[in-house]
Write an enzyme that holds these catalytic residues in place. Structure first.
Site, PDB file in Angstrom:
ATOM      1  N   LYS A 198       0.858  -1.185   0.000  1.00  0.00           N
ATOM      2  CA  LYS A 198       0.000   0.000   0.000  1.00  0.00           C
ATOM      3  C   LYS A 198       0.895   1.236   0.000  1.00  0.00           C
ATOM      4  O   LYS A 198       1.686   1.446   0.930  1.00  0.00           O
ATOM      5  CB  LYS A 198      -0.915   0.006   1.219  1.00  0.00           C
ATOM      6  CG  LYS A 198      -1.879   1.190   1.250  1.00  0.00           C
ATOM      7  CD  LYS A 198      -2.802   1.101   2.450  1.00  0.00           C
ATOM      8  CE  LYS A 198      -3.778   2.267   2.503  1.00  0.00           C
ATOM      9  NZ  LYS A 198      -4.662   2.205   3.686  1.00  0.00           N
ATOM     10  N   ARG A 208     -10.723  10.287   1.710  1.00  0.00           N
ATOM     11  CA  ARG A 208     -10.664  10.939   3.017  1.00  0.00           C
ATOM     12  C   ARG A 208     -11.921  11.744   3.290  1.00  0.00           C
ATOM     13  O   ARG A 208     -12.347  11.874   4.436  1.00  0.00           O
ATOM     14  CB  ARG A 208      -9.389  11.789   3.112  1.00  0.00           C
ATOM     15  CG  ARG A 208      -8.168  10.873   3.184  1.00  0.00           C
ATOM     16  CD  ARG A 208      -6.843  11.544   3.122  1.00  0.00           C
ATOM     17  NE  ARG A 208      -5.798  10.507   3.102  1.00  0.00           N
ATOM     18  CZ  ARG A 208      -4.550  10.703   2.750  1.00  0.00           C
ATOM     19  NH1 ARG A 208      -4.157  11.925   2.382  1.00  0.00           N
ATOM     20  NH2 ARG A 208      -3.678   9.723   2.753  1.00  0.00           N
ATOM     21  N   LYS A 250      -2.199  -1.534  -3.677  1.00  0.00           N
ATOM     22  CA  LYS A 250      -3.057  -0.349  -3.630  1.00  0.00           C
ATOM     23  C   LYS A 250      -2.178   0.899  -3.671  1.00  0.00           C
ATOM     24  O   LYS A 250      -1.217   0.975  -2.901  1.00  0.00           O
ATOM     25  CB  LYS A 250      -3.901  -0.364  -2.349  1.00  0.00           C
ATOM     26  CG  LYS A 250      -4.853   0.815  -2.200  1.00  0.00           C
ATOM     27  CD  LYS A 250      -5.627   0.741  -0.892  1.00  0.00           C
ATOM     28  CE  LYS A 250      -6.595   1.924  -0.771  1.00  0.00           C
ATOM     29  NZ  LYS A 250      -7.347   1.891   0.497  1.00  0.00           N
TER      30      LYS A 250
END
Length: 324
Positions: A198, A208, A250
């Site tokens: 990640k 977010r 990711k």
């Protein structure tokens, strides 16, 4: 070689192209990330991700039922607590009565084993500083103190009905710590989709907003640096050694090279997450008429599969599954 060799012969009609296509994209390959929020009485659209919502428990059930009926492979659930419930240690994410665990129970009751129910096993949505772990007096994320919370969080999510946990915090040793906690609690059949590679990415911004993040600073001391490739393979190897049942890369879009290398070497299924920024860019360009929306969605998903992903997490999972 020419004129004897003419590769265009295998492109002459849609039927021929379909027959020789090397990579397929089916609903079963797709996982739908979903958000359930505390303290709202109606679904709330995320402004930077048009078409994606923070759900109530009721709308979560309805959307999940629709996605499962369309044939998606799984659901990944994120919780959005009320701001006043956040704390330094993210305790409301561990609480069995916290919004994420209530959402998991609602989905387990609604869809049962008809799909694979996954849970985000991370503290960032639940901390008042927005980091993925417990922060020490010097403002640094304390790896080992965070693992203690992850252990408790994992057991609570398993009790709530999750089939797979998604440790995404990039703490050293998180997969092993969670595996030990699950086994000690009798949840030996609950697996882990480890966010093994990640990266600290500029493309997380809309997410977010989706989780109401309280992030202060950045996450570069624990998420991977964008310039590193070998490090990703090391992280994958460590997670596999600790008992990961699947591994994740990711984001997807900017890291297809890493995804290909992980897929080439991994003995377990490999997932990739088409993240919020990827969704937002395609959506915004399509709204302005700059690209063909449906074609761009299909091509972007196919590229992730072609790079080696067995599983693709995408906010278009249910929509694409309905068209497939």
């Amino acid at each position: 070689m020419f004129p004897t060799h003419r590769p265009r012969r295998l492109r002459t009609t849609p039927a021929v192209r379909r027959l020789v296509r090397e990579t397929s994209l089916e609903p079963r390959h797709l996982v739908l990330p979903m958000f359930v929020a505390d303290g709202i009485d109606a679904p709330r659209e995320i402004s930077s991700m048009p078409g994606v919502y923070q759900h109530t428990l009721d709308s979560l059930r309805a959307a999940a039922t629709e996605a499962v009926a369309a044939g998606v492979g799984g659901l990944m659930l994120f919780g959005v607590p009320k701001p006043e419930d956040k704390s330094g240690d993210g305790e409301c994410g561990v609480d069995p009565q916290g919004i994420l665990n209530r959402g998991l129970r609602a989905l387990a009751d609604e869809v049962g084993d008809a799909t694979v129910l996954m849970a985000d096993t991370c503290l960032d949505e639940f901390t008042d500083h927005g980091h993925c772990g417990v922060v020490d007096d010097a403002g640094r994320v304390d790896n080992d103190a965070t693992l203690a919370q992850y252990r408790r969080m994992a057991v609570a999510q398993a009790e709530a009905g999750a089939h797979l946990l998604g440790p995404s915090g990039m703490m050293d040793g998180q997969v092993g710590a969670i595996r030990e906690a699950l086994d000690d609690a009798g949840f030996t059949e609950v697996g882990q989709l480890a966010y093994a590679a990640k990266y600290a990415s500029a493309f997380y911004g809309p997410f977010r907003e989706a989780v109401g993040s309280s992030l202060q600073g950045d996450r570069r001391t624990y998420q991977q640096d964008a310039g590193n490739r070998r490090e990703a393979l090391r992280e994958v190897d460590l997670d596999l050694a600790e008992g990961a049942d699947m591994v994740m890369v990711k984001p997807a879009m900017s890291y297809l090279d890493v995804l290909r290398e992980v897929a080439d070497s991994s003995p377990v299924p490999v997932a990739a997450y088409q993240i919020s920024g990827e969704y937002a860019m395609i959506t915004a360009a399509a709204q302005r008429g700059w690209i063909d929306r449906d074609a761009a969605i299909a091509e972007s998903l196919l590229s992730i599969r072609r790079a080696g992903a067995d599983i693709v997490l995408t906010y278009w999972a249910a929509e694409f599954a309905k068209r497939a």
